[in-house]
Design an enzyme around this catalytic site. Structure first.
Site, PDB file in Angstrom:
ATOM      1  N   GLU A 287     -26.256  74.992  26.360  1.00 64.69           N
ATOM      2  CA  GLU A 287     -26.693  73.609  26.365  1.00 64.69           C
ATOM      3  C   GLU A 287     -28.190  73.414  26.168  1.00 64.69           C
ATOM      4  OE1 GLU A 287     -26.412  74.988  30.751  1.00 64.69           O
ATOM      5  OE2 GLU A 287     -25.287  75.288  28.899  1.00 64.69           O
ATOM      6  N   HIS A 311     -18.507  69.527  26.300  1.00 61.09           N
ATOM      7  CA  HIS A 311     -19.026  70.239  27.477  1.00 61.09           C
ATOM      8  C   HIS A 311     -20.534  70.385  27.391  1.00 61.09           C
ATOM      9  CE1 HIS A 311     -18.701  73.150  30.858  1.00 61.09           C
ATOM     10  NE2 HIS A 311     -19.762  73.703  30.279  1.00 61.09           N
ATOM     11  N   GLU A 312     -21.031  70.865  26.250  1.00 64.57           N
ATOM     12  CA  GLU A 312     -22.485  71.077  26.128  1.00 64.57           C
ATOM     13  C   GLU A 312     -23.235  69.746  26.136  1.00 64.57           C
ATOM     14  OE1 GLU A 312     -23.118  74.016  26.713  1.00 64.57           O
ATOM     15  OE2 GLU A 312     -21.167  74.855  26.189  1.00 64.57           O
ATOM     16  N   HIS A 315     -23.753  68.585  29.646  1.00 68.50           N
ATOM     17  CA  HIS A 315     -24.868  69.278  30.303  1.00 68.50           C
ATOM     18  C   HIS A 315     -26.192  68.515  30.151  1.00 68.50           C
ATOM     19  CE1 HIS A 315     -23.691  72.977  32.178  1.00 68.50           C
ATOM     20  NE2 HIS A 315     -23.025  73.417  31.130  1.00 68.50           N
ATOM     21  N   GLU A 334     -22.102  73.454  36.560  1.00 61.01           N
ATOM     22  CA  GLU A 334     -20.892  73.632  35.755  1.00 61.01           C
ATOM     23  C   GLU A 334     -19.693  72.814  36.223  1.00 61.01           C
ATOM     24  OE1 GLU A 334     -20.910  74.785  32.949  1.00 61.01           O
ATOM     25  OE2 GLU A 334     -22.707  76.040  32.874  1.00 61.01           O
ATOM     26  N   ASP A 391     -25.407  86.394  36.979  1.00 58.79           N
ATOM     27  CA  ASP A 391     -24.238  86.363  36.104  1.00 58.79           C
ATOM     28  C   ASP A 391     -22.943  86.559  36.887  1.00 58.79           C
ATOM     29  OD1 ASP A 391     -25.513  85.826  33.796  1.00 58.79           O
ATOM     30  OD2 ASP A 391     -25.116  87.728  32.799  1.00 58.79           O
ATOM     31  N   TYR A 399     -16.945  76.678  37.492  1.00 54.09           N
ATOM     32  CA  TYR A 399     -16.479  75.704  36.510  1.00 54.09           C
ATOM     33  C   TYR A 399     -15.255  74.933  37.012  1.00 54.09           C
ATOM     34  CZ  TYR A 399     -19.400  77.982  32.905  1.00 54.09           C
ATOM     35  OH  TYR A 399     -20.448  78.469  32.173  1.00 54.09           O
TER      36      TYR A 399
END
Length: 616
Positions: A287, A311-312, A315, A334, A391, A399
């Site tokens: 994003e 979705h992006e 953001h 998210e 990560d 999400y």
């Protein structure tokens, strides 16, 4: 008398200046302790970056100077994050100054400590990247769509920006930036900033990002690319052979922006463009403000995978506008974005499609819960990632459990109340960061207490698993898919007329729900009927290949196709799904043979994950 009067004036001036200085220092934000950055922003913090770099494709090195405006609370040092960088020299207020690179940590890199004075307003770091720099992926011409020129892109999330720029790499530190980027004249550079629409001939590009953003959203892509507008504020970049396909696929982008604004307020980034990168890009999308980076795997020819664009775009509110203060609060980025994405898709394409997307996410969540059953703390929304790579928290919990929390909350408070709350949340917290605890306070004061509603917020956020009051999502379309699959498994016959108008989401649901005892003969029959092995939709292909591996199906040359797929697609979700299937099917040596040739095509984000998965 004159001298006395003069001394009094000077004294008053000094006292007033000191007081003003003190007051100004007290206005600095109160930053949280951050376990994924060495920066100490409460002592000294960067506020603006002026980046001047040269990109050398022959040596695969970026070199130049990062100049920072800083605010100082009286400290004699400022600490930046650095990893795998060669630091040549540092200045403060234009003069050479001492600097020190501390001990190296495999995840965090090194603290770059720079000596400053109380009145230091600016520091400049001259540096170069190295062959170990993780954020950069240098691609040969053969690894691009057009196969005529090399390509470079960056990927900064979560803590990789420090591997191509020395910076305070914490999501709670927001800066504006300018950049001058020198590239080969046949290529064009674009960034998460105001961008050119065509090549300029001399290879020198200037950028400005006037809205403050966290370091992980600073992004750069360089290649033989073109631009094609969709509307005055939306458009796409891609290589020449891809540009028309991309433009057609993403032609609803302006409609998406309008739908998003109708839900939660004005789009505050002026421009919303998407660049489709070569297939090694490790994520579906990233994003980066003003310029979303996207994988070519979403170019299906029928707009069926464009929920990624929604979705992006979402953001731009949740993540870019209101940012998680630390990576422990990643669900705030998210979960909100998935909720917003599905609301955009519902507004444009109807509730059925939105519910199909939500149900696929629900299934992903169940898979993640099963995978994490030995580490239940990792299924909480609020995480404790100290000592771990952030990560580790970038999975379906953030999400899809985050989405389910908000969906359940919406059903409890009503959609009108939910929308009014979210609109005010984005407006009130625009261009700032928020942690989970502050969000809970805001939620209680502005939604729950205001409407005299009780909700199990803390159970959702601080307890593992999914609470019993989770919203139940249904889809008539998926129910019909399940009936069709059930009939086939009982009779070994399938009425293809029932599937003629299925969306890719229905096909994905069909394939993902094969039982463990499906036979090779049944797999062959379905492949002969629907040619799954050669599907042009990457999502359908991926789930079919997963089932082929798990069920030892080898028909229609599928093994060769799987190897080709893993050698050309670098999207981490797809790649790790298939390598994990090989591991589950106890075909690990076969996976390692494929990986030997495929690894060089992957970004470090993907390669590092697969290395660990395969024990390499």
């Amino acid at each position: 008398m004159k001298n006395t009067f003069f001394l009094i004036l000077v004294t008053l001036f000094i006292l007033t200046s000191c007081q003003e200085n003190k007051e100004s220092l007290q206005k600095l934000p109160n930053y949280l302790e951050e376990s994924h950055s060495y920066a100490q922003p409460n002592d000294a913090v960067i506020t603006h970056l002026d980046l001047d770099i040269t990109v050398d494709f022959e040596t695969q090195v970026i070199s130049g100077t990062a100049t920072y405006d800083i605010e100082n609370s009286g400290s004699n040092q400022i600490i930046l994050d650095s990893k795998y960088l060669e630091i040549e020299s540092v200045t403060q207020n234009g003069e050479q100054t001492e600097f020190d690179l501390g001990d190296f940590d495999e995840s965090l890199g090194q603290p770059l400590t720079v000596a400053i004075k109380e009145d230091t307003k600016q520091i400049a770091v001259t540096y170069s990247t190295t062959s170990k720099t993780e954020a950069l992926q240098w691609l040969t011409a053969q690894q691009t769509a057009d196969k005529t020129n090399p390509f470079l892109f960056t990927q900064g999330q979560a803590i990789l920006t420090r591997t191509w720029i020395p910076i305070q790499d914490s999501p709670q530190i927001r800066i504006t930036y300018d950049a001058t980027v020198k590239v080969p004249s046949q290529l064009m550079a674009v960034m998460s900033a105001e961008n050119p629409k065509e090549k300029n001939g001399n290879g020198v590009y200037h950028f400005k990002m006037k809205q403050p953003i966290p370091a992980y959203l600073i992004a750069l892509a360089i290649g033989d690319i073109e631009y094609k507008a969709i509307s005055e504020r939306t458009g796409v970049y891609a290589e020449k052979s891809m540009i028309d396909k991309v433009h057609t696929e993403f032609s609803d982008m302006e409609k998406m922006v309008v739908a998003a604004e109708n839900l939660y307020g004005d789009y505050d980034w002026d421009q919303f463009d998407v660049i489709v990168l070569p297939p090694s890009f490790p994520f579906g999308g990233m994003e980066n403000p003003r310029l979303t980076f996207a994988t070519p795997t979403v170019i299906a020819g029928d707009k069926s995978l464009t929920s990624l664009v929604a979705h992006e775009l979402a953001h731009s509110w949740s993540g870019n506008l209101v940012t998680n203060a630390t990576w422990n609060d990643f669900w705030l980025n998210e979960g909100f974005t998935v909720y917003f994405e599905i609301r955009i898709m519902e507004a444009l394409y109807g509730k059925d499609r939105a519910n199909m997307l939500a149900l696929i996410g629900r299934q992903d969540l169940e898979d993640e819960l099963e995978a994490l059953k030995e580490s239940p703390n990792d299924t909480k929304l609020k995480l404790d990632l100290k000592g771990r790579n952030p990560d580790d928290g970038m999975n379906s919990i953030a999400y899809d459990k985050g989405y389910l929390f908000l969906r359940t909350l919406e059903e409890k408070v009503g959609r009108d109340n939910m929308d009014a709350f979210l609109k005010s949340y984005f407006k009130k917290n625009a261009f700032s960061t928020i942690n989970t605890e502050d969000f809970i306070t805001y939620l209680n004061e502005n939604l729950l207490e205001k409407n005299n509603i009780t909700f199990n917020t803390e159970e959702w956020i601080y307890q593992p698993g999914v609470p019993e009051n989770a919203a139940v999502i249904t889809s008539d379309a998926f129910s019909n898919v399940e009936k069709t699959l059930e009939e086939f498994l009982k009779t070994n016959k399938i009425d293809v007329t029932k599937t003629e108008n299925w969306t890719p989401q229905e096909w994905v649901h069909f394939v993902r729900n094969f039982p463990e005892d499906i036979s090779v003969a049944q797999m062959q029959q379905l492949d002969n009927s629907f040619d799954f092995t050669n599907s042009t939709n990457s999502y359908i292909t991926m789930v079919w290949y997963e089932q082929s591996i798990l069920n030892n199906y080898h028909g229609n040359n599928v093994d060769t196709k799987i190897a080709e797929f893993l050698n050309t697609v670098g999207r981490r979700w797809y790649v790790t799904t298939l390598f994990n299937a090989f591991a589950e099917a106890e075909r690990i040596e076969e996976a390692k043979e494929i990986y030997k040739t495929a690894r060089g095509n992957y970004h470090s984000v993907t390669a590092n994950t697969v290395d660990e998965m395969l024990g390499i």
